[in-house]
Design a protein around this motif. Structure first.
Motif, PDB file in Angstrom:
ATOM      1  N   TYR A  46       0.830  -1.206   0.000  1.00 33.73           N
ATOM      2  CA  TYR A  46       0.000   0.000   0.000  1.00 33.73           C
ATOM      3  C   TYR A  46       0.868   1.260   0.000  1.00 33.73           C
ATOM      4  CZ  TYR A  46      -3.186   3.618   1.654  1.00 33.73           C
ATOM      5  OH  TYR A  46      -3.903   4.783   1.776  1.00 33.73           O
ATOM      6  N   LEU A  47       1.896   1.288   0.847  1.00 39.03           N
ATOM      7  CA  LEU A  47       2.764   2.465   0.921  1.00 39.03           C
ATOM      8  C   LEU A  47       3.433   2.736  -0.417  1.00 39.03           C
ATOM      9  CD1 LEU A  47       4.487   1.919   4.406  1.00 39.03           C
ATOM     10  CD2 LEU A  47       2.553   3.411   3.864  1.00 39.03           C
ATOM     11  N   SER A  48       3.861   1.683  -1.078  1.00 37.73           N
ATOM     12  CA  SER A  48       4.526   1.830  -2.379  1.00 37.73           C
ATOM     13  C   SER A  48       3.579   2.405  -3.433  1.00 37.73           C
ATOM     14  CB  SER A  48       5.065   0.475  -2.836  1.00 37.73           C
ATOM     15  OG  SER A  48       5.632   0.565  -4.114  1.00 37.73           O
ATOM     16  N   LYS A  49       2.331   1.976  -3.397  1.00 34.50           N
ATOM     17  CA  LYS A  49       1.361   2.395  -4.408  1.00 34.50           C
ATOM     18  C   LYS A  49       0.788   3.786  -4.143  1.00 34.50           C
ATOM     19  CE  LYS A  49      -0.229  -2.217  -5.800  1.00 34.50           C
ATOM     20  NZ  LYS A  49      -1.398  -3.138  -5.860  1.00 34.50           N
ATOM     21  N   ASN A  50       0.920   4.270  -2.943  1.00 37.74           N
ATOM     22  CA  ASN A  50       0.252   5.525  -2.570  1.00 37.74           C
ATOM     23  C   ASN A  50       1.212   6.607  -2.096  1.00 37.74           C
ATOM     24  OD1 ASN A  50      -2.863   4.940  -2.624  1.00 37.74           O
ATOM     25  ND2 ASN A  50      -1.918   3.110  -1.747  1.00 37.74           N
ATOM     26  N   SER A  51       2.439   6.565  -2.618  1.00 38.09           N
ATOM     27  CA  SER A  51       3.434   7.576  -2.266  1.00 38.09           C
ATOM     28  C   SER A  51       4.337   7.832  -3.459  1.00 38.09           C
ATOM     29  CB  SER A  51       4.263   7.108  -1.064  1.00 38.09           C
ATOM     30  OG  SER A  51       4.958   5.909  -1.378  1.00 38.09           O
ATOM     31  N   SER A  52       5.213   8.811  -3.317  1.00 36.46           N
ATOM     32  CA  SER A  52       6.159   9.166  -4.381  1.00 36.46           C
ATOM     33  C   SER A  52       7.560   8.739  -3.966  1.00 36.46           C
ATOM     34  CB  SER A  52       6.131  10.679  -4.623  1.00 36.46           C
ATOM     35  OG  SER A  52       4.816  11.107  -4.931  1.00 36.46           O
ATOM     36  N   PRO A  78      -3.357   7.998   4.616  1.00 36.74           N
ATOM     37  CA  PRO A  78      -4.104   8.417   3.424  1.00 36.74           C
ATOM     38  C   PRO A  78      -3.225   8.406   2.175  1.00 36.74           C
ATOM     39  CG  PRO A  78      -3.544  10.312   4.772  1.00 36.74           C
ATOM     40  CD  PRO A  78      -3.168   9.100   5.574  1.00 36.74           C
ATOM     41  N   LYS A  79      -3.847   8.380   1.022  1.00 36.14           N
ATOM     42  CA  LYS A  79      -3.106   8.457  -0.235  1.00 36.14           C
ATOM     43  C   LYS A  79      -2.293   9.753  -0.271  1.00 36.14           C
ATOM     44  CE  LYS A  79      -6.326   5.716  -3.009  1.00 36.14           C
ATOM     45  NZ  LYS A  79      -7.203   5.686  -4.201  1.00 36.14           N
ATOM     46  N   HIS A  80      -1.104   9.668  -0.841  1.00 33.83           N
ATOM     47  CA  HIS A  80      -0.194  10.810  -0.946  1.00 33.83           C
ATOM     48  C   HIS A  80       0.179  11.370   0.430  1.00 33.83           C
ATOM     49  CE1 HIS A  80      -1.268  10.414  -5.093  1.00 33.83           C
ATOM     50  NE2 HIS A  80      -2.504  10.852  -4.904  1.00 33.83           N
ATOM     51  N   PHE A  81       0.204  10.488   1.425  1.00 35.86           N
ATOM     52  CA  PHE A  81       0.547  10.898   2.789  1.00 35.86           C
ATOM     53  C   PHE A  81       1.893  11.595   2.844  1.00 35.86           C
ATOM     54  CE2 PHE A  81       2.334   6.738   2.118  1.00 35.86           C
ATOM     55  CZ  PHE A  81       3.591   6.800   2.710  1.00 35.86           C
ATOM     56  N   ASP A  82       2.847  11.155   2.017  1.00 34.66           N
ATOM     57  CA  ASP A  82       4.187  11.741   2.026  1.00 34.66           C
ATOM     58  C   ASP A  82       4.144  13.202   1.587  1.00 34.66           C
ATOM     59  OD1 ASP A  82       3.363  10.730  -0.444  1.00 34.66           O
ATOM     60  OD2 ASP A  82       5.394  10.345  -1.144  1.00 34.66           O
TER      61      ASP A  82
END
Length: 234
Positions: free
Chosen positions: A27-33, A95-99
């Motif tokens: 999930y972290l890989s798919k929802n971050s940059s 959340p998505k794009h949390f970074d």
């Protein structure tokens, strides 16, 4: 000279999280940059399952540690390369794009903070208590909301107090509140209600409230730990 771009180090304390850690890391890989994240560090406190192997397979850096979340998170912070530390539980999904959200907040001068929280259940009792996570007060804080903090501030405050076997995140956050502004971001993490399933909805919430109350009236880390072991540990 332009300021060096900020990056995030994600630190996840783990202990026998084989059923969960792979899903979280995916999930972290798919929802971050990728360019915003220095690394994902899983600090393993002595797992007897294949938590470490799964974490490595998903690209996380694994560090072996003594057991204890405060000890594990401090060790992860010691090895972190990012300018901002993000402490996350293995069963909590940001959340998505949390970074991007976190780094935008720190660029605006917010040195530490968390997200609001929801549980992965429609249980109205838990939904009622999760609602209070939007309130910016220490009584409404907890580790399941995740925590971001600039590494410089983390080091200045001395990190987590390792005498706390439980309540270490709230104790640290209370020092942030006394030192600096704490930001509650208007986005939600989704955290597992598995502990409530194991212990019972009302029983667990009652004992968590009692731990908050005991701490408020001056109970030390050993007393809090004894109470937890007697009333919550399963």
């Amino acid at each position: 000279m332009p300021n060096k771009p900020q990056t995030l180090s994600i630190i996840i304390p783990v202990l026998n999280e084989a059923p969960h850690i792979g899903n979280l890391l995916t999930y972290l890989s798919k929802n971050s940059s990728p360019h915003l994240i220095s690394e994902i560090i899983c600090v393993d406190g002595g797992s007897t399952d294949n938590t470490s192997a799964i974490a490595k397979k998903h690209g996380a850096r694994v560090i072996l540690s003594e057991r204890g979340r405060a000890v594990q998170m401090n060790l992860g912070a010691k090895h972190a390369q990012g300018s901002v530390l993000y402490f996350l539980h293995a069963d909590t999904f940001p959340p998505k794009h949390f970074d991007q959200i976190i780094l935008k907040a720190t660029e605006k001068g917010h040195k530490a903070g968390c997200f609001r929280m929801k549980f992965d259940t429609k249980n109205r009792f838990l939904g009622f208590f999760a609602w209070f996570s939007r309130i910016n007060h220490i009584l409404c804080r907890g580790g399941d909301q995740s925590l971001f903090v600039q590494q410089a501030l983390f080091n200045q405050l001395g990190g987590f107090n390792e005498t706390y076997k439980i309540y270490e995140d709230t104790e640290f956050i209370s020092r942030v509140y006394r030192h600096d502004q704490f930001m509650v971001l208007p986005h939600y993490v989704v955290t597992s209600a598995r502990k409530y399933h194991e212990v019972g909805w009302f029983r667990l919430q009652f004992h968590f409230a009692m731990i908050h109350l005991k701490n408020f009236f001056g109970a030390g880390p050993e007393e809090l730990h004894r109470y937890y072991n007697k009333n919550i540990l399963t």
